[in-house]
Design a protein around this motif. Sequence first.
Motif, short mmCIF file in Angstrom:
data_model
loop_
_atom_site.label_atom_id
_atom_site.label_comp_id
_atom_site.label_asym_id
_atom_site.label_seq_id
_atom_site.Cartn_x
_atom_site.Cartn_y
_atom_site.Cartn_z
N ILE A 82 0.74 -1.02 0.25
CA ILE A 82 0.05 -0.09 -0.01
C ILE A 82 0.89 1.29 0.06
N ILE A 83 0.30 2.10 -0.82
CA ILE A 83 1.26 3.52 -1.28
C ILE A 83 0.26 4.47 -0.82
N MET A 84 0.50 5.36 0.16
CA MET A 84 -0.46 6.62 0.46
C MET A 84 0.15 7.40 -0.05
N VAL A 85 -0.74 8.40 -0.52
CA VAL A 85 -0.24 9.70 -1.22
C VAL A 85 -1.07 10.95 -0.85
N THR A 86 -0.51 11.90 -0.03
CA THR A 86 -1.45 13.10 0.35
C THR A 86 -0.74 14.46 0.21
N GLY A 87 -1.59 15.42 0.02
CA GLY A 87 -1.35 16.63 -0.16
C GLY A 87 -0.89 17.63 1.09
N HIS A 88 -1.27 16.71 2.21
CA HIS A 88 -0.90 17.44 3.48
C HIS A 88 0.48 17.27 3.91
N GLU A 90 1.52 18.74 6.90
CA GLU A 90 1.49 19.11 8.22
C GLU A 90 1.92 17.86 9.20
N SER A 91 3.01 18.12 10.00
CA SER A 91 3.74 17.06 10.70
C SER A 91 2.46 16.30 11.60
N THR A 92 1.78 16.80 12.08
CA THR A 92 0.72 15.99 13.06
C THR A 92 -0.10 15.05 12.22
N ILE A 93 -0.60 15.42 10.84
CA ILE A 93 -1.02 14.60 10.03
C ILE A 93 -0.35 13.67 9.48
N LEU A 94 0.76 13.89 9.15
CA LEU A 94 1.55 12.81 8.56
C LEU A 94 2.04 11.65 9.48
N TYR A 95 2.21 12.34 10.69
CA TYR A 95 2.49 11.24 11.76
C TYR A 95 1.51 10.36 12.29
N ASN A 96 0.22 11.00 12.18
CA ASN A 96 -1.03 9.99 12.44
C ASN A 96 -1.12 8.99 11.43
N ILE A 97 -0.83 9.27 10.15
CA ILE A 97 -0.98 8.10 9.02
C ILE A 97 0.30 7.26 9.26
N TYR A 98 1.30 7.62 9.60
CA TYR A 98 2.52 6.69 9.80
C TYR A 98 2.35 5.83 11.00
N GLU A 99 1.47 6.35 12.26
CA GLU A 99 1.52 5.77 13.26
C GLU A 99 0.17 4.75 13.28
N GLN A 100 -0.77 5.35 12.92
CA GLN A 100 -1.96 4.50 12.83
C GLN A 100 -2.53 3.78 11.55
N LEU A 106 4.82 6.46 2.09
CA LEU A 106 4.08 7.46 2.39
C LEU A 106 4.59 8.57 1.52
N ILE A 107 3.83 9.11 0.48
CA ILE A 107 4.39 10.02 -0.44
C ILE A 107 3.51 11.57 -0.18
N VAL A 108 4.31 12.58 0.03
CA VAL A 108 3.87 13.97 -0.12
C VAL A 108 3.56 14.48 -1.48
N LYS A 109 2.57 14.91 -1.79
CA LYS A 109 2.35 15.12 -3.30
C LYS A 109 3.39 16.19 -3.65
N SER A 110 3.83 17.27 -3.02
CA SER A 110 4.93 18.06 -3.35
C SER A 110 6.19 17.33 -3.74
N ASP A 111 6.30 16.27 -3.43
CA ASP A 111 7.43 15.51 -3.64
C ASP A 111 7.45 14.31 -4.67
N PHE A 112 6.31 14.38 -5.28
CA PHE A 112 6.06 13.48 -6.43
C PHE A 112 6.69 13.39 -7.70
N THR A 113 7.61 12.57 -7.77
CA THR A 113 8.30 12.47 -9.31
C THR A 113 7.96 11.03 -9.75
N THR A 114 8.12 10.82 -10.92
CA THR A 114 8.12 9.30 -11.55
C THR A 114 8.92 8.40 -10.70
N LYS A 115 10.35 8.91 -10.44
CA LYS A 115 11.31 8.13 -9.96
C LYS A 115 10.84 7.60 -8.40
N ILE A 116 10.11 8.53 -7.61
CA ILE A 116 9.86 8.41 -6.25
C ILE A 116 8.79 7.52 -6.35
#
Length: 207
Positions: A82-88, A90-100, A106-116
């Motif tokens: 499972i690969i989760m992609v998010t536009g968020h 914010e550290s708290t939201i990303l940490y919630n995803i990571y922990e829960q 986990l890919i943040v959309k601003s980082d998104f590239t074909t390679k990643i």
Amino acid sequence: MNVLLIDDHPMIMEGYISILNQPTYIYHKIKSCEQFFKWIHREIIPDIAVVDYSMPPFPQQNLHSGADCVVLLKKYAPNCKIIMVTGHEESTILYNIYEQVSIDALIVKSDFTTKIFKQSIFDNFSESIYLSPTAKKALNTIKGTLLDSKNREILMYLSNGFKIIQLQDFVSLSTSGIQKRIIKMLQEFNVSDYQELVVLAKKEGFL
């Protein structure tokens, strides 16, 4: 190979298919939490799932986001990557995803590239979860008190305009217990009241 794509933007799903460039794969396109709930009961087992965190909810089945869809998906397909992609960002939201949520990347959309994206799909990770650069930075910089899920929850409610006295109805703690947690956060952030706490947390990217 069954590939499940959960995103409410059809063009983004087509972009994923184009990047993967695997004509033998079978792609299943899902545009909402409700559509996912109906699809999962068809008993198709996906091998890979790419899931957007922000999805049109299906509150009747407690599916409020892509993260909730992942929790249900894991029950039906525990071996699905499972690969989760998010536009968020914010550290708290990303940490919630990571922990829960049990995910492999986990890919943040601003980082998104074909390679990643291809790395998240095809690479075998030495770490337990693949993190895009922004996600990794956010998790590395989150403050100690915010590692506690209740504290993150309290801070999120405060940032949305709730008063301290209202929070006991939402976080299953007494008002005095909530106040003690807020005091610890005030001390760590070195501010005098919770309004300043919210402002600083937003400034530092935690909200």
